[in-house]
Scaffold this motif. Sequence first.
Motif, short mmCIF file in Angstrom:
data_model
loop_
_atom_site.label_atom_id
_atom_site.label_comp_id
_atom_site.label_asym_id
_atom_site.label_seq_id
_atom_site.Cartn_x
_atom_site.Cartn_y
_atom_site.Cartn_z
N GLY A 1 0.83 -0.85 0.19
CA GLY A 1 0.23 0.06 -0.06
C GLY A 1 0.64 1.17 0.21
N ILE A 2 0.10 2.58 0.66
CA ILE A 2 1.02 3.57 0.23
C ILE A 2 1.83 4.00 0.69
CG2 ILE A 2 0.08 5.87 0.87
CD1 ILE A 2 -0.70 5.22 -1.68
N SER A 3 2.91 4.32 1.15
CA SER A 3 4.06 3.96 2.29
C SER A 3 4.79 5.79 2.37
CB SER A 3 5.23 3.18 2.03
OG SER A 3 6.11 3.81 0.67
N THR A 4 5.02 5.85 3.67
CA THR A 4 5.77 6.90 4.07
C THR A 4 6.77 7.37 3.17
OG1 THR A 4 4.28 6.73 6.36
CG2 THR A 4 6.56 8.43 6.33
N THR A 5 7.88 6.86 2.86
CA THR A 5 8.71 6.26 2.14
C THR A 5 8.09 7.42 0.52
OG1 THR A 5 9.92 4.84 3.22
CG2 THR A 5 10.62 5.26 1.41
N GLY A 6 6.79 6.57 -0.01
CA GLY A 6 6.95 7.09 -1.16
C GLY A 6 6.47 8.04 -0.79
N ILE A 7 5.77 9.06 -0.14
CA ILE A 7 5.22 10.30 -0.27
C ILE A 7 6.21 11.04 -0.34
CG2 ILE A 7 3.77 12.12 1.31
CD1 ILE A 7 1.81 8.85 1.93
N ASP A 8 7.66 10.62 0.96
CA ASP A 8 8.56 11.26 1.02
C ASP A 8 9.07 11.68 -0.29
OD1 ASP A 8 7.85 12.27 3.71
OD2 ASP A 8 9.36 10.10 4.61
N TYR A 9 8.79 10.12 -1.16
CA TYR A 9 9.67 11.01 -2.17
C TYR A 9 9.57 11.93 -2.99
CZ TYR A 9 11.11 9.22 -6.91
OH TYR A 9 11.78 9.50 -8.01
N ALA A 10 8.24 11.59 -3.23
CA ALA A 10 7.42 12.04 -3.50
C ALA A 10 7.56 13.99 -3.60
CB ALA A 10 5.70 12.47 -3.87
#
Length: 569
Positions: free
Chosen positions: A122-131
């Motif tokens: 699912g959606i990860s904090t790591t992915g959001i931080d990358y964005a």
Amino acid sequence: MEKRWVQASNCNDDTITTIAEQLNIDRSLAQILVQRNVCNYDQAKDFFRPDLDHLHNPFLMKDMDVAVERIEKALASHEKILIYGDYDVDGTTSVALAYSFFHLLTENIEYYIPDRYLEGYGISTTGIDYANENGFSLIIALDCGIKSIDKIDYANTLGIDFIICDHHLPGNELPKAIAVLDPKRSDCDYPFKELAGCGIGFKLAQAYSQKHHLPKDTYLQYLDLVMVSIAADIVPVVGENRILSYHGLKKLNNNPCEGLRALMEVSGKKETYTLTDVVFTLGPRINAAGRIDHAKHAVAMLLCEVDGNSAEQSESINLKNTERKTYDQDITREALALIGESEILINKKTTVVFNENWHKGVIGIVASRLTEKYYRPTIVLTKSNGLVAGSCRSVVGFDLYEALSGCADLLDQYGGHKFAAGLTMQQHNVEALADKFEEIVSATITEELLTPMIKIDSEIELAQIDGKFHRVLAQMGPFGPENMAPVFVTHNVYLAQHAMVVGANHLKVNIKQQNSPIFEGIAFGLAEYENLLQPKVPFSVCYTIEENVWRDKKRLQLNIKGIKIKEQG
């Protein structure tokens, strides 16, 4: 393992007669149509000739208009868009579709797949931080996000908007995204509820194309990707999914995207693909990237029309699948040995096995294999990032998710549905989980559910099977959940010659009835019947009918699912 034979319930005789006469088909085939709610000529026409014009208006989906408007704003303002998806087949095909489509409209676009082992589902904090770190202001999430309440809240604090395209059942609260596209949300009136995640992405592309009067091929070119997701995600092959699967298979077999074409070449299968072939040939290869390495490689392979290295990418994916098979076989063998060493486990109604050294990427496959062998709810556990991770599988008719809910106090996280789920937990709770899971399942499961079932569609005589019978039967496909290949039963058949074991434990037979031609049959995994079947002793078989191609020669063959020998006396 002995299986229950369950005959489908009777249908209205007059309706069967009418359909048989109107279509000029065998009554047994008409009966199967009626069982599948095809009860008049017009319904039969739609069933046998799935039409893309019958796809629903995508703007019937709640928030679709909002999603399209937000994308229009992003394109007009040259915002950076991130396509985010899960690491399984549905997720990677979804990302490939959405990225390819919107890449036609902007260069300010990338895709992101979370790492299975470091970020999880699912959606990860790591992915959001990358964005955030890379200037993305809009994320389109596919095949995930419907329960990512806290993650979307976090993205909102950073000024990042989300469009969620998911097909999983929402919780009591929806995430505060700009748009949430999910036919299963309670306030969505979209007529078809069972699209795969990639199907939701397809509807988004369809909606944008319709609003901007783009040619239909702009989004229809992705039908093969949608079909692969439908097949691999085991969603019902009815309604829109059947239309999409039907035309997606035609595209796969005639003009696949470059990535799938290359993958088909390395798979070694040369004949026409069915949904079953996709499930067992293409699906595992695409999945292998995320199981063994990183699912971004699967997306790169599917996008090789853009990146231009189809042969290299598909060969790499194929090698990962070979590696996955080795892990799968080794771990299955070790798990079977663990079970074999425990007489207590043999007598239980559940299977729970743990080894901290097993590869997390294949424990789901191992759980499926153990469930198939012992036919009872199963949990396979291994160590991952300081916790224990588990994959769970159930048997038909038993709600696995409900049973896990009863063990929630022992789990850090869990999620899934009736037949498959995943979990994380502390290692010191493993033994307690095994005990509690056994207690809950034993109290709620019936002995009947612990016996595998063969659902029989119709009783026929062998003489009914001819070229026309099979041609009509084949047109009932594509076959999949809720539209499975029809299973027939025939009683009082005889061996035309002695049965023969082929391969490891398969049985090859030639059978006949008094007034029928001889039919060749293959019974996978039923070698134990070799000495039980004797000439002149009648028996019953249940089977599907398929076309076997060998050295360019085609012949009908019975794929035998079960055998019952008639008692003498």
